[in-house]
Design a protein around this motif. Structure first.
Motif, PDB file in Angstrom:
ATOM      1  N   MET A   1      58.247  35.909  49.297  1.00 28.85           N
ATOM      2  CA  MET A   1      57.716  37.043  49.392  1.00 28.85           C
ATOM      3  C   MET A   1      56.583  37.163  49.268  1.00 28.85           C
ATOM      4  O   MET A   1      55.944  36.931  49.844  1.00 28.85           O
ATOM      5  N   ARG A   2      56.065  38.887  49.815  1.00 31.28           N
ATOM      6  CA  ARG A   2      55.375  39.550  49.603  1.00 31.28           C
ATOM      7  C   ARG A   2      53.746  39.706  48.842  1.00 31.28           C
ATOM      8  O   ARG A   2      54.283  40.090  47.674  1.00 31.28           O
ATOM      9  N   GLN A   3      52.769  39.652  49.937  1.00 33.38           N
ATOM     10  CA  GLN A   3      51.466  40.248  48.809  1.00 33.38           C
ATOM     11  C   GLN A   3      51.140  41.480  48.495  1.00 33.38           C
ATOM     12  O   GLN A   3      52.294  42.418  49.103  1.00 33.38           O
ATOM     13  N   MET A   4      50.417  41.734  47.664  1.00 35.89           N
ATOM     14  CA  MET A   4      50.503  43.633  47.000  1.00 35.89           C
ATOM     15  C   MET A   4      49.849  44.426  48.657  1.00 35.89           C
ATOM     16  O   MET A   4      49.998  43.796  49.176  1.00 35.89           O
ATOM     17  N   SER A   5      49.793  45.368  48.287  1.00 37.22           N
ATOM     18  CA  SER A   5      49.509  46.634  49.422  1.00 37.22           C
ATOM     19  C   SER A   5      47.814  45.968  49.731  1.00 37.22           C
ATOM     20  O   SER A   5      47.515  45.410  48.645  1.00 37.22           O
ATOM     21  N   THR A   6      47.388  47.003  50.990  1.00 38.60           N
ATOM     22  CA  THR A   6      45.630  46.830  50.438  1.00 38.60           C
ATOM     23  C   THR A   6      44.824  47.209  49.860  1.00 38.60           C
ATOM     24  O   THR A   6      44.855  47.861  48.746  1.00 38.60           O
ATOM     25  N   THR A   7      43.769  46.870  50.000  1.00 43.47           N
ATOM     26  CA  THR A   7      43.386  46.850  48.382  1.00 43.47           C
ATOM     27  C   THR A   7      42.602  47.868  48.563  1.00 43.47           C
ATOM     28  O   THR A   7      42.747  48.747  50.200  1.00 43.47           O
ATOM     29  N   GLY A   8      42.568  49.498  47.794  1.00 41.13           N
ATOM     30  CA  GLY A   8      41.777  50.800  47.604  1.00 41.13           C
ATOM     31  C   GLY A   8      43.774  51.606  47.845  1.00 41.13           C
ATOM     32  O   GLY A   8      42.677  52.736  47.611  1.00 41.13           O
ATOM     33  N   THR A   9      44.488  50.901  48.080  1.00 38.00           N
ATOM     34  CA  THR A   9      46.062  51.742  48.093  1.00 38.00           C
ATOM     35  C   THR A   9      46.707  51.645  47.074  1.00 38.00           C
ATOM     36  O   THR A   9      46.483  50.571  46.436  1.00 38.00           O
ATOM     37  N   TYR A 101      49.658  52.543  39.099  1.00 35.45           N
ATOM     38  CA  TYR A 101      50.983  52.947  39.865  1.00 35.45           C
ATOM     39  C   TYR A 101      51.204  52.170  41.184  1.00 35.45           C
ATOM     40  O   TYR A 101      50.501  51.751  41.348  1.00 35.45           O
ATOM     41  N   PHE A 102      52.487  51.862  41.351  1.00 29.77           N
ATOM     42  CA  PHE A 102      53.389  51.636  42.550  1.00 29.77           C
ATOM     43  C   PHE A 102      54.304  52.390  42.636  1.00 29.77           C
ATOM     44  O   PHE A 102      54.801  52.858  42.033  1.00 29.77           O
ATOM     45  N   ASP A 103      54.775  52.148  44.207  1.00 34.10           N
ATOM     46  CA  ASP A 103      56.238  53.219  45.263  1.00 34.10           C
ATOM     47  C   ASP A 103      57.251  51.970  45.197  1.00 34.10           C
ATOM     48  O   ASP A 103      56.747  50.387  45.345  1.00 34.10           O
ATOM     49  N   VAL A 104      57.926  53.073  45.276  1.00 33.63           N
ATOM     50  CA  VAL A 104      59.097  51.706  45.855  1.00 33.63           C
ATOM     51  C   VAL A 104      59.713  52.605  46.491  1.00 33.63           C
ATOM     52  O   VAL A 104      59.971  53.107  46.994  1.00 33.63           O
ATOM     53  N   VAL A 105      59.909  51.578  48.055  1.00 27.55           N
ATOM     54  CA  VAL A 105      60.417  52.212  49.007  1.00 27.55           C
ATOM     55  C   VAL A 105      61.609  51.223  49.375  1.00 27.55           C
ATOM     56  O   VAL A 105      61.867  49.932  49.065  1.00 27.55           O
ATOM     57  N   ARG A 106      62.226  51.602  50.654  1.00 32.71           N
ATOM     58  CA  ARG A 106      63.700  51.115  51.522  1.00 32.71           C
ATOM     59  C   ARG A 106      62.896  50.286  51.908  1.00 32.71           C
ATOM     60  O   ARG A 106      63.728  48.751  51.649  1.00 32.71           O
ATOM     61  N   ARG A 107      61.450  50.676  53.639  1.00 31.01           N
ATOM     62  CA  ARG A 107      61.266  49.444  53.714  1.00 31.01           C
ATOM     63  C   ARG A 107      59.509  49.800  53.620  1.00 31.01           C
ATOM     64  O   ARG A 107      59.472  50.856  54.092  1.00 31.01           O
ATOM     65  N   ARG A 108      59.379  48.241  54.555  1.00 33.26           N
ATOM     66  CA  ARG A 108      57.745  48.613  54.184  1.00 33.26           C
ATOM     67  C   ARG A 108      57.550  49.126  56.201  1.00 33.26           C
ATOM     68  O   ARG A 108      57.997  47.755  56.422  1.00 33.26           O
ATOM     69  N   TRP A 109      56.605  49.277  56.562  1.00 35.05           N
ATOM     70  CA  TRP A 109      56.523  49.674  57.778  1.00 35.05           C
ATOM     71  C   TRP A 109      54.533  48.967  57.908  1.00 35.05           C
ATOM     72  O   TRP A 109      53.895  49.064  57.537  1.00 35.05           O
ATOM     73  N   GLU A 110      54.909  48.264  59.203  1.00 35.32           N
ATOM     74  CA  GLU A 110      54.078  47.306  59.016  1.00 35.32           C
ATOM     75  C   GLU A 110      54.245  47.223  60.514  1.00 35.32           C
ATOM     76  O   GLU A 110      54.567  46.754  61.613  1.00 35.32           O
TER      77      GLU A 110
END
Length: 128
Positions: A1-9, A101-110
């Motif tokens: 399970m991953r955490q939410m996005s970076t603060t401010g985004t 608001y949030f986005d659904v993506v195919r994969r997250r760039w890390e």
């Protein structure tokens, strides 16, 4: 399970994976301990997808965990989470509805670059 996005985004979840979206309750600049929370998810055009879904609470943060299945959550920007948050203060219960608001993506760039990669190439760089 991953955490939410970076603060401010805007938050981002990966399609097909079990990931979270979260909200922090701040009222007049002060975090409030959430006593009850629910979230309703809408697609980018405003159609309801999930109604009053169960959330996990930890102090001022409410979290909704889901496996973002492609059949329900197509890859798209601008999904809406309408959070119904309750907290108590001085024996009075308050309610606040907050949209995020949030986005659904195919994969997250890390990012694969670490501080040591840069300081190794440029030793005159000093980390704060």
């Amino acid at each position: 399970m991953r955490q939410m996005s970076t603060t401010g985004t805007r938050q981002v979840v990966s399609q097909g994976l079990e990931e979270n979206i979260s909200i922090r309750l701040i009222v007049n600049g002060t975090e409030q301990t959430i006593t009850t929370a629910g979230v309703e998810i809408f697609d980018p055009s405003g159609g309801s997808i999930a109604s009053e879904a169960a959330t996990t609470l930890s102090g001022a943060v409410a979290t909704y965990q889901n496996t973002w299945a492609s059949a329900t959550y197509s890859i798209n920007d601008g999904y809406i989470a309408s959070w119904n948050l309750e907290w108590s203060q001085s024996a009075v219960t308050y309610n606040k509805i907050v949209k995020s608001y949030f986005d659904v993506v195919r994969r997250r760039w890390e990012n694969q670059v670490a501080d040591s990669d840069l300081t190794g190439l440029h030793p005159y760089l000093v980390l704060p």
